[in-house]
Design a protein around this motif. Structure first.
Motif, PDB file in Angstrom:
ATOM      1  N   PRO A   1      47.762  51.780  29.229  1.00  6.19           N
ATOM      2  CA  PRO A   1      46.846  50.632  29.242  1.00  6.19           C
ATOM      3  C   PRO A   1      47.369  49.491  30.105  1.00  6.19           C
ATOM      4  N   VAL A   2      46.498  48.959  30.950  1.00  6.57           N
ATOM      5  CA  VAL A   2      46.873  47.883  31.851  1.00  6.57           C
ATOM      6  C   VAL A   2      45.886  46.734  31.682  1.00  6.57           C
ATOM      7  N   ALA A   3      46.403  45.517  31.752  1.00  7.23           N
ATOM      8  CA  ALA A   3      45.578  44.313  31.650  1.00  7.23           C
ATOM      9  C   ALA A   3      45.469  43.670  33.029  1.00  7.23           C
ATOM     10  N   LEU A   4      44.333  43.033  33.289  1.00  9.44           N
ATOM     11  CA  LEU A   4      44.093  42.415  34.588  1.00  9.44           C
ATOM     12  C   LEU A   4      43.966  40.901  34.485  1.00  9.44           C
ATOM     13  N   GLY A   5      44.584  40.312  33.477  1.00  9.20           N
ATOM     14  CA  GLY A   5      44.558  38.864  33.355  1.00  9.20           C
ATOM     15  C   GLY A   5      43.763  38.401  32.156  1.00  9.20           C
ATOM     16  N   PRO A   6      43.639  37.087  31.986  1.00  8.85           N
ATOM     17  CA  PRO A   6      43.024  36.536  30.781  1.00  8.85           C
ATOM     18  C   PRO A   6      41.503  36.607  30.753  1.00  8.85           C
ATOM     19  N   ARG A   7      40.868  36.886  31.907  1.00  8.77           N
ATOM     20  CA  ARG A   7      39.401  36.911  31.944  1.00  8.77           C
ATOM     21  C   ARG A   7      38.890  38.327  31.715  1.00  8.77           C
ATOM     22  N   VAL A   8      37.720  38.436  31.106  1.00 14.01           N
ATOM     23  CA  VAL A   8      37.086  39.731  30.881  1.00 14.01           C
ATOM     24  C   VAL A   8      36.240  40.062  32.106  1.00 14.01           C
ATOM     25  N   LEU A   9      36.641  41.089  32.846  1.00 16.03           N
ATOM     26  CA  LEU A   9      35.930  41.473  34.062  1.00 16.03           C
ATOM     27  C   LEU A   9      34.825  42.470  33.743  1.00 16.03           C
ATOM     28  N   ARG A  10      33.766  42.421  34.535  1.00 15.25           N
ATOM     29  CA  ARG A  10      32.695  43.393  34.369  1.00 15.25           C
ATOM     30  C   ARG A  10      33.221  44.795  34.663  1.00 15.25           C
ATOM     31  N   ALA A  11      32.485  45.779  34.146  1.00 17.63           N
ATOM     32  CA  ALA A  11      32.907  47.176  34.314  1.00 17.63           C
ATOM     33  C   ALA A  11      32.989  47.575  35.779  1.00 17.63           C
ATOM     34  N   ASP A  12      32.144  46.996  36.624  1.00 13.54           N
ATOM     35  CA  ASP A  12      32.165  47.352  38.042  1.00 13.54           C
ATOM     36  C   ASP A  12      33.074  46.443  38.856  1.00 13.54           C
ATOM     37  N   THR A  13      33.659  45.417  38.230  1.00 15.21           N
ATOM     38  CA  THR A  13      34.593  44.535  38.926  1.00 15.21           C
ATOM     39  C   THR A  13      36.032  44.981  38.737  1.00 15.21           C
ATOM     40  N   ALA A  14      36.376  45.450  37.540  1.00 16.70           N
ATOM     41  CA  ALA A  14      37.769  45.765  37.219  1.00 16.70           C
ATOM     42  C   ALA A  14      38.398  46.792  38.170  1.00 16.70           C
ATOM     43  N   PRO A  15      37.743  47.931  38.469  1.00 22.53           N
ATOM     44  CA  PRO A  15      38.382  48.879  39.393  1.00 22.53           C
ATOM     45  C   PRO A  15      38.596  48.285  40.784  1.00 22.53           C
ATOM     46  N   LEU A  16      37.675  47.425  41.223  1.00 17.08           N
ATOM     47  CA  LEU A  16      37.820  46.798  42.534  1.00 17.08           C
ATOM     48  C   LEU A  16      38.993  45.824  42.543  1.00 17.08           C
ATOM     49  N   ALA A  17      39.234  45.167  41.422  1.00 20.49           N
ATOM     50  CA  ALA A  17      40.374  44.256  41.334  1.00 20.49           C
ATOM     51  C   ALA A  17      41.684  45.019  41.501  1.00 20.49           C
ATOM     52  N   VAL A  18      41.775  46.200  40.897  1.00 25.88           N
ATOM     53  CA  VAL A  18      42.986  47.021  41.049  1.00 25.88           C
ATOM     54  C   VAL A  18      43.167  47.444  42.501  1.00 25.88           C
ATOM     55  N   LEU A  19      42.095  47.898  43.123  1.00 21.93           N
ATOM     56  CA  LEU A  19      42.169  48.312  44.525  1.00 21.93           C
ATOM     57  C   LEU A  19      42.604  47.156  45.421  1.00 21.93           C
ATOM     58  N   ALA A  20      42.034  45.993  45.199  1.00 28.88           N
ATOM     59  CA  ALA A  20      42.380  44.834  46.022  1.00 28.88           C
ATOM     60  C   ALA A  20      43.848  44.475  45.838  1.00 28.88           C
ATOM     61  N   TRP A  21      44.329  44.521  44.615  1.00 25.13           N
ATOM     62  CA  TRP A  21      45.732  44.197  44.349  1.00 25.13           C
ATOM     63  C   TRP A  21      46.650  45.183  45.036  1.00 25.13           C
ATOM     64  N   LEU A  22      46.352  46.468  44.930  1.00 25.30           N
ATOM     65  CA  LEU A  22      47.193  47.483  45.579  1.00 25.30           C
ATOM     66  C   LEU A  22      47.156  47.334  47.096  1.00 25.30           C
ATOM     67  N   GLY A  23      46.002  46.984  47.637  1.00 23.48           N
ATOM     68  CA  GLY A  23      45.905  46.777  49.069  1.00 23.48           C
ATOM     69  C   GLY A  23      46.742  45.599  49.539  1.00 23.48           C
ATOM     70  N   LEU A  24      46.750  44.524  48.750  1.00 30.00           N
ATOM     71  CA  LEU A  24      47.547  43.364  49.110  1.00 30.00           C
ATOM     72  C   LEU A  24      49.030  43.664  49.026  1.00 30.00           C
ATOM     73  N   GLN A  25      49.434  44.492  48.061  1.00 30.31           N
ATOM     74  CA  GLN A  25      50.848  44.870  47.966  1.00 30.31           C
ATOM     75  C   GLN A  25      51.293  45.624  49.217  1.00 30.31           C
ATOM     76  N   ALA A  26      50.375  46.368  49.808  1.00 31.08           N
ATOM     77  CA  ALA A  26      50.711  47.185  50.982  1.00 31.08           C
ATOM     78  C   ALA A  26      50.984  46.334  52.214  1.00 31.08           C
ATOM     79  N   VAL A  27      50.412  45.131  52.273  1.00 31.92           N
ATOM     80  CA  VAL A  27      50.604  44.280  53.444  1.00 31.92           C
ATOM     81  C   VAL A  27      51.500  43.085  53.166  1.00 31.92           C
ATOM     82  N   ALA A  28      51.985  42.994  51.929  1.00 37.75           N
ATOM     83  CA  ALA A  28      52.829  41.845  51.558  1.00 37.75           C
ATOM     84  C   ALA A  28      54.179  41.920  52.266  1.00 37.75           C
TER      85      ALA A  28
END
Length: 242
Positions: free
Chosen positions: A215-242
């Motif tokens: 189980p993984v948490a994405l912060g204090p806000r409750v994200l919509r079902a179609d937003t949460a997977p995109l948030a993970v993708l965006a985070w992983l993408g940013l890690q790749a260019v950091a």
């Protein structure tokens, strides 16, 4: 203009664009002598010169392919209980732009959208076409695969052992940990699982954990079902260019 051609391309050959690509080229009013860029999903772009434009045919000649590298350093697949209405369309498009390697639509106990038979096949083809169009726009030369809709329990039961991949369950449970603590630094594959608008049931969450999902948490806000997977993708993408 970049166009997806779902067939193996070869340098120096002539071909007629498939109907969808031909219509797109005609709408853009291409003329003989114009140049296009084609891709077949193999990781290369092919420069192509328009030879002829007819009422229903566009013929081109292929040049020398150029390798395109716009993928994430790790393969990220997302599995999710399909959101209702047009939200799944938007999710497939945006996930493709963000670099997803594959999308697996699922049906859970609280799912609103349920698919079977011919309707399920049409939806899969529709979402695959959206992924192809998103690749044309964003410059990717590899098209993510959109799987056929499956029952969540059936899909979980068929999963192979996790091996070196990381499995993440997007969860609101108290023991869910921050994403940064669960994703290893090395570029190992990641598979995320998320529920529908009403969330997964306790039994479904338990089954996912037994299948190796953490189980993984994405912060204090409750994200919509179609937003949460995109948030993970965006985070992983940013890690790749950091």
């Amino acid at each position: 203009m970049r166009l997806f051609v779902p067939e193996a391309l070869q340098a120096g050959t002539e071909l007629s664009l498939p109907p969808g690509a031909a219509r797109h080229a005609q709408v853009r009013r291409v003329q003989p002598g114009d140049t296009l860029r084609l891709f077949d999903g193999s990781g290369q772009d092919w420069p192509a010169t328009v030879l002829a434009v007819g009422r229903s045919e566009v013929r081109v000649q292929l040049g020398t392919p150029e390798t395109v590298q716009r993928e994430l350093p790790r393969a990220v697949h997302i599995a999710l209980a399909m959101p209702a209405n047009e939200r799944m369309d938007a999710l497939v498009e945006k996930a493709t732009e963000l670099g997803v390697a594959g999308v697996q639509p699922l049906m859970s106990q609280r799912s609103v959208l349920r698919l079977a038979g011919e309707r399920a096949q049409r939806k899969q083809q529709h979402w695959q076409a959206i992924a192809e169009g998103a690749c044309e726009q964003c410059g990717r030369a590899r098209v993510p695969a959109v799987g056929a809709a499956q029952d969540l329990g059936t899909w979980l039961a068929a999963l192979p052992p996790a091996g070196a991949s990381t499995r993440l369950l997007l969860s609101l449970q108290p023991d869910a940990q921050p994403l940064a603590l669960l994703v290893p630094a090395e570029a190992s594959p990641v598979l995320t699982l998320s529920g529908p608008e009403g969330g997964l049931t306790p039994d479904e969450e338990a089954a996912a954990r037994r299948a190796g999902f953490r189980p993984v948490a994405l912060g204090p806000r409750v994200l919509r079902a179609d937003t949460a997977p995109l948030a993970v993708l965006a985070w992983l993408g940013l890690q790749a260019v950091a």
